[in-house]
Motif scaffolding. Sequence first.
Motif, PDB file in Angstrom:
ATOM      1  N   GLN A 133       0.804  -1.215   0.000  1.00 26.77           N
ATOM      2  CA  GLN A 133       0.000   0.000   0.000  1.00 26.77           C
ATOM      3  C   GLN A 133       0.845   1.277   0.000  1.00 26.77           C
ATOM      4  O   GLN A 133       0.418   2.304  -0.531  1.00 26.77           O
ATOM      5  CB  GLN A 133      -0.935   0.011   1.227  1.00 26.77           C
ATOM      6  CG  GLN A 133      -1.860  -1.185   1.306  1.00 26.77           C
ATOM      7  CD  GLN A 133      -2.814  -1.268   0.135  1.00 26.77           C
ATOM      8  OE1 GLN A 133      -3.343  -0.248  -0.301  1.00 26.77           O
ATOM      9  NE2 GLN A 133      -3.021  -2.468  -0.390  1.00 26.77           N
ATOM     10  N   THR A 134       2.021   1.250   0.657  1.00 24.58           N
ATOM     11  CA  THR A 134       2.854   2.454   0.760  1.00 24.58           C
ATOM     12  C   THR A 134       4.290   2.148   0.341  1.00 24.58           C
ATOM     13  O   THR A 134       4.711   0.991   0.295  1.00 24.58           O
ATOM     14  CB  THR A 134       2.866   2.990   2.204  1.00 24.58           C
ATOM     15  OG1 THR A 134       3.401   1.987   3.075  1.00 24.58           O
ATOM     16  CG2 THR A 134       1.467   3.367   2.660  1.00 24.58           C
ATOM     17  N   ALA A 135       5.020   3.218   0.050  1.00 18.05           N
ATOM     18  CA  ALA A 135       6.435   3.097  -0.309  1.00 18.05           C
ATOM     19  C   ALA A 135       7.211   4.191   0.420  1.00 18.05           C
ATOM     20  O   ALA A 135       6.687   5.284   0.670  1.00 18.05           O
ATOM     21  CB  ALA A 135       6.612   3.236  -1.818  1.00 18.05           C
ATOM     22  N   HIS A 136       8.476   3.887   0.766  1.00 15.82           N
ATOM     23  CA  HIS A 136       9.353   4.871   1.416  1.00 15.82           C
ATOM     24  C   HIS A 136      10.233   5.488   0.331  1.00 15.82           C
ATOM     25  O   HIS A 136      11.139   4.834  -0.198  1.00 15.82           O
ATOM     26  CB  HIS A 136      10.231   4.198   2.478  1.00 15.82           C
ATOM     27  CG  HIS A 136       9.460   3.322   3.425  1.00 15.82           C
ATOM     28  ND1 HIS A 136       8.376   3.763   4.141  1.00 15.82           N
ATOM     29  CD2 HIS A 136       9.626   2.010   3.769  1.00 15.82           C
ATOM     30  CE1 HIS A 136       7.911   2.785   4.890  1.00 15.82           C
ATOM     31  NE2 HIS A 136       8.657   1.700   4.673  1.00 15.82           N
ATOM     32  N   VAL A 137       9.962   6.743  -0.001  1.00 14.33           N
ATOM     33  CA  VAL A 137      10.713   7.441  -1.038  1.00 14.33           C
ATOM     34  C   VAL A 137      11.778   8.319  -0.389  1.00 14.33           C
ATOM     35  O   VAL A 137      11.491   9.098   0.535  1.00 14.33           O
ATOM     36  CB  VAL A 137       9.781   8.308  -1.913  1.00 14.33           C
ATOM     37  CG1 VAL A 137      10.590   9.086  -2.948  1.00 14.33           C
ATOM     38  CG2 VAL A 137       8.750   7.419  -2.611  1.00 14.33           C
ATOM     39  N   VAL A 138      13.038   8.173  -0.843  1.00 14.59           N
ATOM     40  CA  VAL A 138      14.164   8.917  -0.280  1.00 14.59           C
ATOM     41  C   VAL A 138      14.410  10.162  -1.129  1.00 14.59           C
ATOM     42  O   VAL A 138      14.540  10.077  -2.358  1.00 14.59           O
ATOM     43  CB  VAL A 138      15.438   8.044  -0.249  1.00 14.59           C
ATOM     44  CG1 VAL A 138      16.611   8.832   0.332  1.00 14.59           C
ATOM     45  CG2 VAL A 138      15.186   6.773   0.555  1.00 14.59           C
ATOM     46  N   THR A 139      14.484  11.312  -0.481  1.00 19.62           N
ATOM     47  CA  THR A 139      14.814  12.561  -1.172  1.00 19.62           C
ATOM     48  C   THR A 139      15.937  13.258  -0.422  1.00 19.62           C
ATOM     49  O   THR A 139      16.110  13.062   0.789  1.00 19.62           O
ATOM     50  CB  THR A 139      13.596  13.509  -1.239  1.00 19.62           C
ATOM     51  OG1 THR A 139      13.135  13.762   0.095  1.00 19.62           O
ATOM     52  CG2 THR A 139      12.476  12.888  -2.051  1.00 19.62           C
ATOM     53  N   THR A 140      16.729  14.063  -1.133  1.00 22.37           N
ATOM     54  CA  THR A 140      17.805  14.823  -0.477  1.00 22.37           C
ATOM     55  C   THR A 140      17.194  16.003   0.239  1.00 22.37           C
ATOM     56  O   THR A 140      16.185  16.570  -0.190  1.00 22.37           O
ATOM     57  CB  THR A 140      18.823  15.304  -1.507  1.00 22.37           C
ATOM     58  OG1 THR A 140      18.144  16.075  -2.501  1.00 22.37           O
ATOM     59  CG2 THR A 140      19.530  14.126  -2.152  1.00 22.37           C
TER      60      THR A 140
END
Length: 637
Positions: A119-126
């Motif tokens: 259902q969800t995803a962990h998106v990495v951003t700077t």
Amino acid sequence: MAVLKALRRQPVIPLALLTLVAVLALSAAGQGLIARWIATIVVGGFVLGTLIQMIREMLRGRFGLDVLAIVAMVATLAVGEYVASLIIVLMLAGGEALEDFAARRAKRELTALLERSPQTAHVVTTEGEGDGELVRDVPVDEVVIGDLLLIRPSEIVPVDCELLTEEVSFDESSLTGESLPVTRTAGETVLSGAVNGTHIARARAVRRSADSQYQQILALVRQAQDSRAPVVRLADRFAIPFTAVSLLLGGIAWALSGEAVRFAEVLVLATPCPLLIAAPVAFLGGLSRSAKDGIVLKGGAVIETLSRVRSAAFDKTGTLTRGRPALVDVRPAAGFTAAEVLGLAASAEQYSSHALAAGIRAAARDRGLAPETAEDASEVATNGVMARIGGRTVVVGKPAYIASLVPEFARTDLVAGQAAAYVAIDGRHAGALVLADAPRPESPGVVAWLRDHGVGQIVMLTGDTAATADPIAEQVGIAEVHAELLPDDKVRLARDLRPRPLMMVGDGVNDAPVLAASDVGIAMGAKGATAAGEAADAVILVDSLAKVAHAVEIGRHTVRVALTAIWIGIGLSVALMIVAMTGVIPAVVGALAQELVDLATILYALRALRGPLTPERDFAAQAPEKAAAEGRPAIRG
């Protein structure tokens, strides 16, 4: 709690039980007339509901087995066997409850996929311009291609992605049926639905959620769940003869004895639960069994067609072969070693997107040659790659490109189906790496198994040239090859192939038309061939051709179990009816005995969940021996 849920789904059961208790109590108290009226009203209501359902089915052109149940209930009421009529109501409602339980048990493997949808995803951003990172939880549908993802231990991979972490172990059992963890390395594709092991993983999204493997599987599963098995219709076709035999036996018993009660005693044993329940339970078991084995079948019709397959057609690339060139030989030039040429070439190919690069890197990895980091690297589009590695200049590419860079270039001899990447080191010709898209190790075994199990016509339909296709066909044991085909050519040839039904196996977008046109199309979907998967009747989620044989095995086993369960129900019912004609089985006892017949057929139908499958290793292990026995060249690893 489970019992309460079951009773809520089948409210007729508690109603019939309460009525039966009340009727028995009133009869014991001398209130037989009141008891009879209560039973008549309750059973009459059930008969009316069943009659309405039966008429609706007849208006759709289907004559079912409900008429027997109605006649049995009316007959028992007419002769005063109202306790037996209530038991028949209980039996029919109980049969539906047992069918519901069996169906839920059989669909467990299918519904497990739906319940685990990420259902969800962990998106990495700077974060700003520093080195810090920010991790945001977003709905999986909002992940876009290129997003950097963080996958924590024991979490489900949300979308298809390219692994960035050096080495991670994943549980892919829900996708492939493989029970052991699978180790993936940096650069490999990890499919959505896989479960991360014990380490944090980083990956880059390569597909959106809707296009990822797991969502494609879910769509196929929903299709499979909503289908209606054709052997249920086969069971319906038993309705007229079974009804006629039952009424005939009941009429003969009545005529010989002169007692109407004898007719009722025979008819209570003719209720149709075994036929109505056995077939759908078996087919749901077959669907569940195939899903557990990494094969999604789009409904019961596919199972029946697979069980009757008499011809098979295979695409070549990605189906009979792996679809990715593998290194078959290293041919170093004078002054160089094979390990030196392969190791440096693989290091340079880290920076190439060419189709042969992956095979070279994989071969070096398999031989324990760790890739070195380049000080500088560049790719010359369509020609090759140049890299500076450990102070040495390495060039890998096409023969014309290498020949333009080194003075003493020499081509290597190739056979049909082979390709070569040429290597230059420090301005000298270093040798060639020979690659070929070799047959899968299991392909000859699968072709031989199909031929040994009644699939008499086996052909190859491919767009490749004859020079490339013929050697592969010879190695896997296919005598008839049609090469250089366009998609419409494949459709035309498949339409004309005999005997029928025809099974077509393919993997690419160009195979979608012929997969849709065949009696049963099977897509090799492990690499995410969406168009082929949508057009096909079955999708193999594991990168193994052995699953084609497994699909046929499951189809034949399931249909065999379904038909056997139907005949068990018919045989037991007819035998009991014949005994009941003598008058030794009272109506109440007969109604209870029929419940045991129901249970026996359901338990047998659940055998579709099990059954032996040829181990995949056997297809690969027996291939050389089978080829040698038939006078064909055997594949040598």
